[in-house]
Design a protein around this motif. Structure first.
Motif, PDB file in Angstrom:
ATOM      1  N   TYR A 176       0.825  -1.218   0.000  1.00 19.97           N
ATOM      2  CA  TYR A 176       0.000   0.000   0.000  1.00 19.97           C
ATOM      3  C   TYR A 176       0.859   1.269   0.000  1.00 19.97           C
ATOM      4  N   GLN A 177       2.065   1.172   0.501  1.00 21.65           N
ATOM      5  CA  GLN A 177       2.912   2.360   0.601  1.00 21.65           C
ATOM      6  C   GLN A 177       3.578   2.756  -0.714  1.00 21.65           C
ATOM      7  N   VAL A 178       3.683   1.801  -1.652  1.00 22.20           N
ATOM      8  CA  VAL A 178       4.391   2.116  -2.899  1.00 22.20           C
ATOM      9  C   VAL A 178       3.601   1.860  -4.189  1.00 22.20           C
ATOM     10  N   PHE A 199       1.408 -10.014   4.565  1.00 24.71           N
ATOM     11  CA  PHE A 199       0.427  -9.050   5.086  1.00 24.71           C
ATOM     12  C   PHE A 199       1.151  -7.846   5.666  1.00 24.71           C
ATOM     13  N   HIS A 200       0.998  -6.721   4.988  1.00 25.79           N
ATOM     14  CA  HIS A 200       1.559  -5.472   5.510  1.00 25.79           C
ATOM     15  C   HIS A 200       0.409  -4.460   5.635  1.00 25.79           C
ATOM     16  N   TRP A 201      -0.621  -4.892   6.374  1.00 26.48           N
ATOM     17  CA  TRP A 201      -1.673  -4.024   6.907  1.00 26.48           C
ATOM     18  C   TRP A 201      -2.855  -3.729   5.982  1.00 26.48           C
ATOM     19  N   LEU A 225       3.349 -11.955   8.724  1.00 26.65           N
ATOM     20  CA  LEU A 225       2.709 -10.672   9.005  1.00 26.65           C
ATOM     21  C   LEU A 225       3.774  -9.640   9.324  1.00 26.65           C
ATOM     22  N   ASN A 226       3.540  -8.420   8.892  1.00 21.78           N
ATOM     23  CA  ASN A 226       4.432  -7.329   9.269  1.00 21.78           C
ATOM     24  C   ASN A 226       3.916  -6.621  10.514  1.00 21.78           C
ATOM     25  N   GLU A 227       4.760  -6.555  11.531  1.00 26.36           N
ATOM     26  CA  GLU A 227       4.495  -5.742  12.726  1.00 26.36           C
ATOM     27  C   GLU A 227       3.089  -5.908  13.281  1.00 26.36           C
ATOM     28  N   MET A 228       2.829  -7.097  13.812  1.00 27.84           N
ATOM     29  CA  MET A 228       1.547  -7.291  14.507  1.00 27.84           C
ATOM     30  C   MET A 228       1.365  -6.209  15.555  1.00 27.84           C
ATOM     31  N   ILE A 230      13.672  -2.892  13.367  1.00 27.88           N
ATOM     32  CA  ILE A 230      14.250  -2.154  14.504  1.00 27.88           C
ATOM     33  C   ILE A 230      14.549  -0.712  14.111  1.00 27.88           C
ATOM     34  N   TYR A 231      13.910   0.196  14.799  1.00 23.50           N
ATOM     35  CA  TYR A 231      14.126   1.626  14.575  1.00 23.50           C
ATOM     36  C   TYR A 231      14.648   2.328  15.827  1.00 23.50           C
ATOM     37  N   THR A 232      14.054   1.972  16.967  1.00 22.94           N
ATOM     38  CA  THR A 232      14.302   2.738  18.194  1.00 22.94           C
ATOM     39  C   THR A 232      14.775   1.806  19.313  1.00 22.94           C
ATOM     40  N   PRO A 252       8.754  12.151  15.287  1.00 27.13           N
ATOM     41  CA  PRO A 252       9.029  12.349  16.718  1.00 27.13           C
ATOM     42  C   PRO A 252       9.242  11.044  17.489  1.00 27.13           C
ATOM     43  N   TRP A 253       8.598   9.953  17.037  1.00 32.00           N
ATOM     44  CA  TRP A 253       8.753   8.683  17.748  1.00 32.00           C
ATOM     45  C   TRP A 253      10.095   8.019  17.475  1.00 32.00           C
ATOM     46  N   LEU A 254      10.826   8.511  16.460  1.00 30.07           N
ATOM     47  CA  LEU A 254      12.011   7.790  15.994  1.00 30.07           C
ATOM     48  C   LEU A 254      13.279   8.214  16.739  1.00 30.07           C
ATOM     49  N   SER A 305      14.567  -6.939   9.270  1.00 30.04           N
ATOM     50  CA  SER A 305      13.613  -6.834   8.169  1.00 30.04           C
ATOM     51  C   SER A 305      13.237  -5.386   7.861  1.00 30.04           C
ATOM     52  N   GLU A 306      13.546  -4.476   8.776  1.00 29.76           N
ATOM     53  CA  GLU A 306      13.454  -3.041   8.514  1.00 29.76           C
ATOM     54  C   GLU A 306      14.383  -2.301   9.464  1.00 29.76           C
ATOM     55  N   ASN A 307      15.038  -1.293   8.922  1.00 27.12           N
ATOM     56  CA  ASN A 307      15.722  -0.270   9.721  1.00 27.12           C
ATOM     57  C   ASN A 307      15.951   0.909   8.792  1.00 27.12           C
ATOM     58  N   LEU A 364      16.969  -2.283   4.380  1.00 26.93           N
ATOM     59  CA  LEU A 364      16.846  -0.869   4.712  1.00 26.93           C
ATOM     60  C   LEU A 364      15.429  -0.378   4.374  1.00 26.93           C
ATOM     61  N   TRP A 365      14.771   0.239   5.334  1.00 25.92           N
ATOM     62  CA  TRP A 365      13.485   0.890   5.094  1.00 25.92           C
ATOM     63  C   TRP A 365      13.769   2.358   4.870  1.00 25.92           C
ATOM     64  N   SER A 366      13.623   2.880   3.659  1.00 24.33           N
ATOM     65  CA  SER A 366      13.050   2.165   2.542  1.00 24.33           C
ATOM     66  C   SER A 366      13.842   2.530   1.289  1.00 24.33           C
ATOM     67  N   TYR A 394       4.341   6.291   0.970  1.00 24.35           N
ATOM     68  CA  TYR A 394       3.171   6.692   1.749  1.00 24.35           C
ATOM     69  C   TYR A 394       3.357   6.241   3.202  1.00 24.35           C
ATOM     70  N   GLU A 395       3.660   7.182   4.064  1.00 22.98           N
ATOM     71  CA  GLU A 395       3.967   6.838   5.458  1.00 22.98           C
ATOM     72  C   GLU A 395       2.684   6.835   6.304  1.00 22.98           C
ATOM     73  N   TRP A 396       1.734   6.022   5.896  1.00 24.73           N
ATOM     74  CA  TRP A 396       0.506   5.780   6.660  1.00 24.73           C
ATOM     75  C   TRP A 396      -0.178   7.094   7.059  1.00 24.73           C
ATOM     76  N   ALA A 397      -0.488   7.252   8.320  1.00 28.81           N
ATOM     77  CA  ALA A 397      -1.235   8.446   8.738  1.00 28.81           C
ATOM     78  C   ALA A 397      -0.438   9.736   8.527  1.00 28.81           C
TER      79      ALA A 397
HETATM   80  C1  PNW Z   1       7.067   0.430  10.324  1.00 29.31           C
HETATM   81  N1  PNW Z   1       6.735   3.135  16.168  1.00 29.31           N
HETATM   82  O1  PNW Z   1       6.100   1.072  11.084  1.00 29.31           O
HETATM   83  C2  PNW Z   1       6.301  -0.178   9.159  1.00 29.31           C
HETATM   84  O2  PNW Z   1       6.529  -1.555   8.988  1.00 29.31           O
HETATM   85  C3  PNW Z   1       6.456   0.543   7.876  1.00 29.31           C
HETATM   86  O3  PNW Z   1       5.367   0.272   7.046  1.00 29.31           O
HETATM   87  C4  PNW Z   1       6.658   2.019   8.146  1.00 29.31           C
HETATM   88  O4  PNW Z   1       6.631   2.807   7.000  1.00 29.31           O
HETATM   89  C5  PNW Z   1       7.987   2.160   8.861  1.00 29.31           C
HETATM   90  O5  PNW Z   1       8.072   1.326   9.994  1.00 29.31           O
HETATM   91  C6  PNW Z   1       8.299   3.598   9.280  1.00 29.31           C
HETATM   92  O6  PNW Z   1       7.325   4.071  10.164  1.00 29.31           O
HETATM   93  C7  PNW Z   1       6.352   1.586  12.343  1.00 29.31           C
HETATM   94  O7  PNW Z   1       5.942   4.042  16.549  1.00 29.31           O
HETATM   95  C8  PNW Z   1       5.464   2.534  12.792  1.00 29.31           C
HETATM   96  O8  PNW Z   1       7.673   2.736  16.939  1.00 29.31           O
HETATM   97  C9  PNW Z   1       5.590   3.041  14.062  1.00 29.31           C
HETATM   98  C10 PNW Z   1       6.625   2.603  14.877  1.00 29.31           C
HETATM   99  C11 PNW Z   1       7.520   1.658  14.417  1.00 29.31           C
HETATM  100  C12 PNW Z   1       7.386   1.162  13.150  1.00 29.31           C
END
Ligand code: PNW
Length: 454
Positions: free
Chosen positions: A25-27, A126-128, A170-173, A301-303, A331-333, A359-361, A406-408, A413-416
C-alpha cells in the motif's frame, strides 16, 4: 562503476544479504487496477481527517507501473535482496472466495524481474492492507480472519513458491494491532478496550501460526518461513552483567503479546496476570499453532527500548526517553544505534533462533532538493552508519543476523503521516514520480560494495 572499496576492519561475513524493504500500500498505487478489491487503508485514507493532508495511497510511488525502473535502480546500488509485500485484496478482492488471477500476475512479473536482476525476493504476506470486505465481517476481531489469511497465504505460496524461497507472514503485529485497534490512528481506526485489543492480538498471532502451516503445506520443501515483527529492541542502559540480565528478562516480557507468544507457543504468566479478566480467550490447539516453528525471525528495529536492573521482583524497569532525547524527523524515531546490537543478540539468547534478518531499519529525515537537484541527507547517512556499526559488532560476535533490509528504497506513503515523512534513500517527487538517489544511497552502495561499514 562501483566506488572503490575502502579497507575497513568493520566488515560483514561473505554473503551477508543487503537489501531494502517496501510494502504494497505504501508504494504500489494503482488502487483500482486489474480487479484489486479495496482494503481498510483505502477506506481509512479516504475518510476526512484520518491522514495528514488527506493523503491516500491511490498513486503512491506508482510502483505498480514503475517496478522495472526501480529494480534497475536497486541493481545499480548493488542490492542483493528486496522485501516487498503482496496486497491481499489484489489476490482475493473480497478476502476469501475466488482469487483474482490478474492480481497475482503483478507479483509473478515482479518476482521474475527481481530474479532476472539477481535480486532475491523476500515476500511479506500481510503489511496491513486487510480486504475491506473482511473488516466488514469483523476484521481481526473475528477468528475467521485468521483462517481466511491462512488460505490466502497458502495460495500465494503455492503460486510463487517455485521462485520465492522466503516468506514473512505478518508485518508488525504490534503496530497494526495497537495503532489500528487500540489508538485508532491507523486503519481501521478503532479504539477497542483492553480485552478487545488482546483478542485482536491473539487472532493476529493465530493468523501467523496458521499461515506458517499453510505456506509449508503449499510451497516446495526448503521454503523458509518467518515473520517481520517490531519487537521491542531491548537495550541495557549500561553494559554491566546486572543490567544485561535485566534486559534478557525484559526481552521476553515486553514482547509477551506477540514475539514471545510466537517463539514459545504460550503467553507468559505475567502477561495473562496483567490482563486479568481482559486476557484473550484461547485454546491449547491455537497456542500450538501460534508456536509453529519458524525458520527465521525478522526484526524491524528503529528505536531503542532502554531498561535497567532495579531490584524489583519483575527484574527490570523500563527507562523512558527524556524530552531532550534526540530523534529523527518522526518524533517517535529516537536514535539508539545500539538497538541493532542488543535487539538481535538478546532475541538469539532468549530463544533458539537459527537466523535473524533485520527486516526493517531506517529513518525519516527533512530531505530537500538542492538547486542543482541533489538530496544531501547527511542526517540519514549518520543514522545508518551508526546503526550498521552496531549491527556489525553483533555479527562479528556471532549473533546470527543473515541480512539487513533498509526501510526504505523510496520515499513512500507513510501511513497516517501521508507523504510528509520521507524514509527513502531515493527521493521521490510525488508530482512527477521522478526518482533521485540521495547521498544516503551512495553511502549504502559503498557499504554493500565493501561489505563493510565505513
Ligand atoms: C514500520 N513506532 O512502522 C512499518 O513496517 C512501515 O510500514 C513504516 O513505513 C515504517 O516502519 C516507518 O514508520 C512503524 O511508533 C510505525 O515505533 C511506528 C513505529 C515503528 C514502526
Amino acid at each position: 562503476t562501483p566506488p572503490a572499496p575502502m579497507p575497513s576492519p568493520r566488515s560483514f561475513p561473505q554473503g551477508f544479504l543487503w537489501g531494502s524493504a517496501t510494502a504494497s500500500y505504501q508504494v504500489e498505487g494503482a488502487y483500482q487496477e486489474d480487479g484489486r478489491g479495496l482494503s481498510i487503508w483505502d477506506t481509512f485514507s479516504h475518510t476526512a481527517g484520518k491522514t495528514f493532508n488527506g493523503d491516500t495511497g491511490d498513486v503512491a510511488d506508482d510502483f505498480y507501473h514503475r517496478y522495472r525502473e526501480d529494480i534497475a535502480m536497486m541493481k545499480e546500488m548493488g542490492l542483493k535482496s528486496f522485501r516487498f509485500s503482496v496486497a491481499w485484496p489484489r489476490v482475493f478482492p473480497a478476502g476469501t472466495g475466488s482469487p483474482n488471477p490478474k492480481g497475482l500476475d503483478f507479483y509473478h512479473k515482479l518476482v521474475d524481474a527481481l530474479l532476472a536482476a539477481d535480486i532475491q525476493p523476500y515476500c511479506t504476506l500481510f503489511h496491513w492492507d486487510l480486504p475491506q470486505t473482511l473488516e466488514d465481517k469483523g476484521g481481526w476481531r473475528s477468528r475467521d480472519t485468521a483462517e481466511a489469511y491462512a488460505v490466502y497465504a497458502g495460495y500465494v505460496a503455492k503460486h510463487l513458491g517455485d521462485r520465492v524461497k522466503h516468506y514473512m507472514t505478518l508485518n508488525e503485529m504490534s503496530t497494526f494491532v495497537n495503532v489500528g485497534y487500540r489508538d485508532g490512528r491507523h486503519a481501521p481506526g478503532l479504539k477497542l478496550d483492553k480485552a478487545g485489543v488482546a483478542q485482536v492480538a491473539h487472532h493476529a498471532c493465530l493468523a501467523h501460526g496458521l499461515g506458517v502451516q499453510a505456506i509449508r503445506a503449499n510451497a516446495p520443501a526448503g521454503t523458509l518461513v518467518g515473520l517481520a515483527e517490531n519487537a521491542a529492541a531491548i537495550v541495557p542502559v549500561v553494559e554491566t552483567p546486572e543490567h544485561v540480565a535485566a534486559a534478557r528478562k525484559a526481552m521476553r516480557e515486553e514482547n509477551a503479546m506477540f514475539l514471545t507468544a510466537v517463539m514459545e507457543g504460550r503467553y507468559t504468566d505475567r502477561y495473562l496476570a496483567r490482563l486479568g479478566a481482559a486476557a484473550p480467550k484461547f485454546t491449547a490447539a491455537e497456542m500450538k499453532a501460534i508456536g509453529s516453528p519458524v525458520d527465521f525471525v525478522g526484526l524491524n528495529i528503529y528505536t531503542p527500548h532502554y531498561v535497567r536492573a532495579d531490584g524489583s521482583e519483575q527484574g527490570y524497569a523500563n527507562v523512558h526517553a527524556p524530552a531532550s532525547f534526540p530523534h529523527m524527523e518522526s518524533p517517535w524515531l529516537t536514535i539508539g544505534p545500539e538497538a541493532l546490537y542488543w535487539g538481535p543478540k538478546l532475541a538469539s539468547e532468549v530463544w533458539p533462533i537459527k537466523a535473524i534478518y533485520i527486516s526493517e531499519n531506517g529513518c525519516s529525515a527533512a530531505d530537500t532538493l538542492t538547486p542543482d537537484g541533489q538530496v544531501l541527507d547527511t542526517d540519514r547517512t549518520m543514522y545508518l552508519r551508526n546503526y550498521l556499526t552496531h549491527l556489525q559488532r553483533g555479527v562479528s560476535e556471532g549473533v546470527p543476523v543473515k541480512g539487513y533490509f533498509l526501510w526504505s528504497l523510496l520515499d513512500n506513503y507513510e501511513w497516517a503521516d501521508g507523504y510528509a515523512k520521507r524514509f527513502g534513500i531515493v527521493y521521490v517527487d510525488f508530482k512527477t514520480q521522478k526518482r533521485t538517489p540521495k547521498l544516503s544511497a551512495q553511502f549504502y552502495k559503498a557499504t554493500i560494495a565493501a561489505n563493510a561499514v565505513g
